[in-house]
Design a protein around this motif. Structure first.
Motif, PDB file in Angstrom:
ATOM      1  N   SER A  44       6.264  13.424 -17.421  1.00  0.00           N
ATOM      2  CA  SER A  44       6.179  12.065 -16.893  1.00  0.00           C
ATOM      3  C   SER A  44       6.318  12.061 -15.376  1.00  0.00           C
ATOM      4  N   THR A  45       7.158  12.927 -14.823  1.00  0.00           N
ATOM      5  CA  THR A  45       7.276  13.036 -13.372  1.00  0.00           C
ATOM      6  C   THR A  45       5.959  13.487 -12.762  1.00  0.00           C
ATOM      7  N   SER A  46       5.326  14.465 -13.372  1.00  0.00           N
ATOM      8  CA  SER A  46       4.027  14.949 -12.893  1.00  0.00           C
ATOM      9  C   SER A  46       2.970  13.851 -12.976  1.00  0.00           C
ATOM     10  N   THR A  47       2.974  13.091 -14.045  1.00  0.00           N
ATOM     11  CA  THR A  47       2.004  12.009 -14.213  1.00  0.00           C
ATOM     12  C   THR A  47       2.188  10.936 -13.151  1.00  0.00           C
ATOM     13  N   ILE A  48       3.428  10.569 -12.861  1.00  0.00           N
ATOM     14  CA  ILE A  48       3.691   9.556 -11.834  1.00  0.00           C
ATOM     15  C   ILE A  48       3.241  10.050 -10.461  1.00  0.00           C
ATOM     16  N   HIS A  49       3.515  11.324 -10.152  1.00  0.00           N
ATOM     17  CA  HIS A  49       3.100  11.889  -8.863  1.00  0.00           C
ATOM     18  C   HIS A  49       1.569  11.903  -8.748  1.00  0.00           C
ATOM     19  N   ASN A  50       0.886  12.341  -9.790  1.00  0.00           N
ATOM     20  CA  ASN A  50      -0.583  12.381  -9.769  1.00  0.00           C
ATOM     21  C   ASN A  50      -1.178  10.986  -9.651  1.00  0.00           C
ATOM     22  N   ARG A  51      -0.572  10.012 -10.304  1.00  0.00           N
ATOM     23  CA  ARG A  51      -1.062   8.637 -10.214  1.00  0.00           C
ATOM     24  C   ARG A  51      -0.988   8.136  -8.774  1.00  0.00           C
ATOM     25  N   GLN A  52       0.125   8.380  -8.095  1.00  0.00           N
ATOM     26  CA  GLN A  52       0.277   7.932  -6.713  1.00  0.00           C
ATOM     27  C   GLN A  52      -0.712   8.652  -5.796  1.00  0.00           C
ATOM     28  N   ARG A  53      -0.945   9.941  -6.047  1.00  0.00           N
ATOM     29  CA  ARG A  53      -1.899  10.697  -5.235  1.00  0.00           C
ATOM     30  C   ARG A  53      -3.318  10.151  -5.401  1.00  0.00           C
ATOM     31  N   ILE A  54      -3.687   9.792  -6.617  1.00  0.00           N
ATOM     32  CA  ILE A  54      -5.026   9.244  -6.867  1.00  0.00           C
ATOM     33  C   ILE A  54      -5.170   7.872  -6.212  1.00  0.00           C
ATOM     34  N   ILE A  55      -4.124   7.049  -6.268  1.00  0.00           N
ATOM     35  CA  ILE A  55      -4.174   5.742  -5.601  1.00  0.00           C
ATOM     36  C   ILE A  55      -4.347   5.932  -4.101  1.00  0.00           C
ATOM     37  N   ASP A  56      -3.586   6.860  -3.507  1.00  0.00           N
ATOM     38  CA  ASP A  56      -3.711   7.136  -2.071  1.00  0.00           C
ATOM     39  C   ASP A  56      -5.121   7.605  -1.718  1.00  0.00           C
ATOM     40  N   GLN A  57      -5.689   8.482  -2.530  1.00  0.00           N
ATOM     41  CA  GLN A  57      -7.043   8.964  -2.260  1.00  0.00           C
ATOM     42  C   GLN A  57      -8.063   7.840  -2.340  1.00  0.00           C
ATOM     43  N   GLN A  58      -7.907   6.948  -3.294  1.00  0.00           N
ATOM     44  CA  GLN A  58      -8.858   5.838  -3.430  1.00  0.00           C
ATOM     45  C   GLN A  58      -8.779   4.903  -2.231  1.00  0.00           C
ATOM     46  N   ILE A  59      -7.583   4.576  -1.800  1.00  0.00           N
ATOM     47  CA  ILE A  59      -7.436   3.691  -0.640  1.00  0.00           C
ATOM     48  C   ILE A  59      -7.954   4.379   0.617  1.00  0.00           C
ATOM     49  N   ALA A  60      -7.680   5.678   0.765  1.00  0.00           N
ATOM     50  CA  ALA A  60      -8.186   6.427   1.919  1.00  0.00           C
ATOM     51  C   ALA A  60      -9.713   6.462   1.911  1.00  0.00           C
ATOM     52  N   LEU A  61     -10.303   6.557   0.744  1.00  0.00           N
ATOM     53  CA  LEU A  61     -11.762   6.532   0.645  1.00  0.00           C
ATOM     54  C   LEU A  61     -12.311   5.176   1.080  1.00  0.00           C
ATOM     55  N   TRP A  62     -11.623   4.093   0.737  1.00  0.00           N
ATOM     56  CA  TRP A  62     -12.043   2.762   1.205  1.00  0.00           C
ATOM     57  C   TRP A  62     -11.989   2.691   2.728  1.00  0.00           C
ATOM     58  N   VAL A  63     -10.935   3.229   3.307  1.00  0.00           N
ATOM     59  CA  VAL A  63     -10.809   3.216   4.774  1.00  0.00           C
ATOM     60  C   VAL A  63     -11.944   4.018   5.399  1.00  0.00           C
ATOM     61  N   ALA A  64     -12.250   5.181   4.835  1.00  0.00           N
ATOM     62  CA  ALA A  64     -13.331   6.013   5.371  1.00  0.00           C
ATOM     63  C   ALA A  64     -14.685   5.312   5.233  1.00  0.00           C
ATOM     64  N   LYS A  65     -14.941   4.680   4.097  1.00  0.00           N
ATOM     65  CA  LYS A  65     -16.208   3.963   3.914  1.00  0.00           C
ATOM     66  C   LYS A  65     -16.327   2.783   4.875  1.00  0.00           C
ATOM     67  N   ASN A  66     -15.219   2.066   5.078  1.00  0.00           N
ATOM     68  CA  ASN A  66     -15.235   0.956   6.036  1.00  0.00           C
ATOM     69  C   ASN A  66     -15.525   1.451   7.448  1.00  0.00           C
ATOM     70  N   THR A  67     -14.942   2.580   7.818  1.00  0.00           N
ATOM     71  CA  THR A  67     -15.167   3.145   9.146  1.00  0.00           C
ATOM     72  C   THR A  67     -16.623   3.556   9.322  1.00  0.00           C
ATOM     73  N   LEU A  68     -17.203   4.190   8.315  1.00  0.00           N
ATOM     74  CA  LEU A  68     -18.622   4.576   8.389  1.00  0.00           C
ATOM     75  C   LEU A  68     -19.525   3.348   8.450  1.00  0.00           C
ATOM     76  N   ALA A  69     -19.217   2.344   7.652  1.00  0.00           N
ATOM     77  CA  ALA A  69     -20.033   1.121   7.678  1.00  0.00           C
ATOM     78  C   ALA A  69     -19.938   0.448   9.042  1.00  0.00           C
ATOM     79  N   HIS A  70     -18.748   0.423   9.610  1.00  0.00           N
ATOM     80  CA  HIS A  70     -18.570  -0.164  10.942  1.00  0.00           C
ATOM     81  C   HIS A  70     -19.372   0.618  11.987  1.00  0.00           C
TER      82      HIS A  70
END
Length: 142
Positions: A44-70
């Protein structure tokens, strides 16, 4: 009054034989339960850590896409054949501060420029953060 035959056999059974679990049986079952609990806790600790990492990657991808679009919309920065433009900015997305590194480099085709956007979670203590997202795109030069 006649006694129930079942009661008489239960009452007359071997009185030296005790019912219940032995200490060894209880200890073995506790050891098995403890092992299962430890495995589930680690999982369960591993699952919680992986979930947070995936959320961070998704938000970072949004930031990168916004920067490219800009950058595509505001395609005003021209690059010469020999120069490379580097910029580091900070952006807040989803309540998290992100460090955005943008590199605009010329290509062998003078009509195209290469844009590389790397997004990391902002390091508050100065320690390097793992790269969360990176996008590379070619954009027509003006």
């Amino acid at each position: 009054m006649a006694k129930n035959p079942r009661e008489s056999t239960l009452l007359n059974s071997n009185p030296s034989k005790k019912t219940g679990f032995t200490l060894i049986e209880v200890m073995v079952s506790l050891a098995i339960f403890s092992l299962c609990a430890a495995v589930l806790s680690a999982q369960s600790t591993s699952t919680i850590h992986n979930r947070q990492r995936i959320i961070d990657q998704q938000i970072a991808l949004w930031v990168a896409k916004n920067t490219l679009a800009h950058e595509r919309i505001n395609n005003t920065r021209s690059t010469s054949v020999d120069t490379e433009f580097r910029e580091q900015t900070e952006q807040t997305q989803a309540g998290i501060l992100w460090t955005v590194n943008k590199i605009i480099a010329p290509t062998s085709d003078p009509q195209l420029k290469k844009i590389t956007v790397t997004v990391n979670r902002h390091a508050e203590n100065g320690s390097p953060q793992n790269q969360s997202a990176q996008l590379v795109s070619l954009v027509k030069s003006q």
